[in-house]
Scaffold this motif. Structure first.
Motif, PDB file in Angstrom:
ATOM      1  N   ASP A   1       2.862   0.957  -5.967  1.00  0.00           N
ATOM      2  CA  ASP A   1       3.440   3.217  -5.538  1.00  0.00           C
ATOM      3  C   ASP A   1       3.457   3.345  -4.331  1.00  0.00           C
TER       4      ASP A   1
ATOM      5  N   LYS B   1       5.545  -0.565  -2.629  1.00  0.00           N
ATOM      6  CA  LYS B   1       6.179  -1.298  -4.302  1.00  0.00           C
ATOM      7  C   LYS B   1       7.201  -2.421  -3.909  1.00  0.00           C
TER       8      LYS B   1
ATOM      9  N   ASN C   1       7.256  -1.838 -10.809  1.00  0.00           N
ATOM     10  CA  ASN C   1       5.923  -1.172  -9.839  1.00  0.00           C
ATOM     11  C   ASN C   1       5.150  -0.933 -10.619  1.00  0.00           C
ATOM     12  N   THR C   2       5.414  -0.789 -12.048  1.00  0.00           N
ATOM     13  CA  THR C   2       5.529   0.261 -13.826  1.00  0.00           C
ATOM     14  C   THR C   2       3.743  -0.461 -13.769  1.00  0.00           C
TER      15      THR C   2
ATOM     16  N   ARG D   1       1.182  -1.121 -11.103  1.00  0.00           N
ATOM     17  CA  ARG D   1      -0.171   0.447 -11.276  1.00  0.00           C
ATOM     18  C   ARG D   1      -0.347  -0.216 -12.961  1.00  0.00           C
TER      19      ARG D   1
END
Length: 91
Positions: free
Chosen positions: A39, A42, A76-77, A80
């Motif tokens: 977030d 990164k 990045n997803t 997270r």
């Protein structure tokens, strides 16, 4: 307390302006750990943080550790998602 960190550990920042936030360890080098959260930090701009400034939470992402061990890139997803899944186990 065990101060050895491994790739995939979910850690809590103890110092700095990111204090109190959760991150995933993506690399360890000497007294430093490279952390990111997908977030604010990164994957392209990992944070180099001294190990004494982070705290183990007991969380671990086998998926991210496995991907990094294979040499694959972590999105990045995915970072997270690993952090949010860990937060859900706390609640």
């Amino acid at each position: 307390m065990d101060d050895s960190f491994s790739i995939g550990d979910i850690v809590l920042s103890k110092a700095g302006r990111d204090s109190g936030k959760l991150f995933v360890v993506v690399a360890v080098e000497g007294i430093y750990a490279y952390i990111c959260d997908g977030d604010i930090r990164k994957t392209g701009t990992t944070k180099k943080k001294k190990i004494k400034h982070i705290k183990k939470t007991g969380g671990f992402s086998e998926y991210i550790a496995g991907k990094l061990a294979e040499g694959a890139k972590v999105t990045n997803t995915e970072l997270r998602r690993a952090i949010s899944e860990f937060e859900e186990t706390l609640n």
